[in-house]
Design a protein around this motif. Structure first.
Motif, short mmCIF file in Angstrom:
data_model
loop_
_atom_site.label_atom_id
_atom_site.label_comp_id
_atom_site.label_asym_id
_atom_site.label_seq_id
_atom_site.Cartn_x
_atom_site.Cartn_y
_atom_site.Cartn_z
N SER A 69 0.81 -1.22 -0.08
CA SER A 69 0.02 0.06 0.07
C SER A 69 0.96 1.02 0.09
N GLY A 70 1.73 1.39 0.83
CA GLY A 70 2.72 2.63 0.76
C GLY A 70 3.70 2.55 -0.51
N ALA A 71 4.05 1.40 -0.92
CA ALA A 71 4.54 1.83 -2.36
C ALA A 71 3.69 2.16 -3.58
N LEU A 72 2.61 1.65 -3.54
CA LEU A 72 1.49 1.93 -4.56
C LEU A 72 1.05 3.27 -4.57
N PHE A 88 1.97 5.90 -7.63
CA PHE A 88 0.97 6.61 -8.38
C PHE A 88 0.69 7.96 -8.05
N VAL A 89 0.81 8.53 -6.85
CA VAL A 89 0.39 9.80 -6.33
C VAL A 89 1.63 10.77 -6.73
N HIS A 90 3.17 10.32 -6.62
CA HIS A 90 4.21 11.01 -6.87
C HIS A 90 5.13 10.68 -7.93
N GLY A 91 5.28 9.25 -8.17
CA GLY A 91 6.46 8.74 -9.17
C GLY A 91 5.96 8.85 -10.52
N LEU A 92 5.04 8.26 -10.90
CA LEU A 92 4.58 8.18 -12.22
C LEU A 92 4.16 9.52 -12.85
N PRO A 93 3.50 10.45 -12.04
CA PRO A 93 3.49 11.69 -12.75
C PRO A 93 4.56 12.55 -12.86
N LYS A 94 5.36 12.29 -12.26
CA LYS A 94 6.88 12.92 -12.49
C LYS A 94 7.72 12.16 -13.54
N LEU A 146 9.04 -0.01 -6.42
CA LEU A 146 8.78 -1.33 -7.13
C LEU A 146 9.44 -2.22 -6.47
N LEU A 147 10.72 -1.94 -5.98
CA LEU A 147 11.67 -2.83 -5.28
C LEU A 147 10.83 -3.43 -3.88
N ILE A 148 10.24 -2.14 -3.17
CA ILE A 148 9.54 -2.56 -2.01
C ILE A 148 8.48 -3.30 -2.17
N LEU A 160 2.70 10.31 7.06
CA LEU A 160 2.31 8.95 7.05
C LEU A 160 3.34 8.11 6.30
N LEU A 161 3.74 8.48 5.04
CA LEU A 161 4.62 7.66 4.18
C LEU A 161 5.99 7.29 5.00
N ILE A 162 6.36 8.62 5.84
CA ILE A 162 7.71 8.31 6.57
C ILE A 162 7.47 7.01 7.83
N ILE A 163 6.31 7.12 8.26
CA ILE A 163 5.83 6.07 9.33
C ILE A 163 6.03 4.60 8.55
#
Length: 138
Positions: free
Chosen positions: A21-24, A28-34, A69-71, A109-112
């Motif tokens: 869930s964290g990886a996706l 999708f929210v940050h990586g793919l748009p960049k 993707l690795l995670i 939350l992502l840091i957690i």
């Protein structure tokens, strides 16, 4: 089936859910748009260390696309958490230092999540289980 077997399976499912869930979300929210809008993102990306927008954006894409993707697969998951955590801490502490906790709650939350994966590892439902020696625990 013994209690410890059920507990071990639940723990592995929980770790799978946490890292997936964290990886996706990050992907999708940050990586793919960049990645998909690289040219447009060059004018938007913050460059706190003055490395240049192309290098800064490329490092952000590494942390927000390759590392998730690795995670997600559980391969080198602990190591893959480190660039993500660095990126998130720079974003929250340096770039957006004026943000309240409320404004930066997604980042915190992502840091957690990724700190939890760093500490606990990916669990047994991961592709790293087939890696030799120390790589299995990275």
């Amino acid at each position: 089936m013994s209690y410890s077997t059920v507990d071990d399976r639940a723990q592995d499912l929980g770790l799978l859910f946490l890292r997936a869930s964290g990886a996706l979300f990050l992907l999708f929210v940050h990586g793919l748009p960049k990645l998909l809008n690289f040219k447009a993102q060059l004018s938007l990306i913050e460059d706190p260390f003055h490395l240049g927008a192309p290098l800064t954006l490329s490092m952000a894409i590494f942390a927000e696309v390759l590392c998730p993707l690795l995670i997600l697969t559980g391969v080198l998951a602990r190591i893959a958490c480190l660039p993500i955590l660095f990126l998130l801490l720079v974003a929250l502490v340096v770039v957006h230092s004026d943000w309240s906790v409320d404004q930066g709650q997604f980042g915190w939350l992502l840091i957690i999540i990724f700190t939890s994966v760093l500490i606990a590892g990916p669990g047994r439902l991961a592709l790293n289980i087939r890696l030799p020696g120390a790589l299995r625990y990275a």
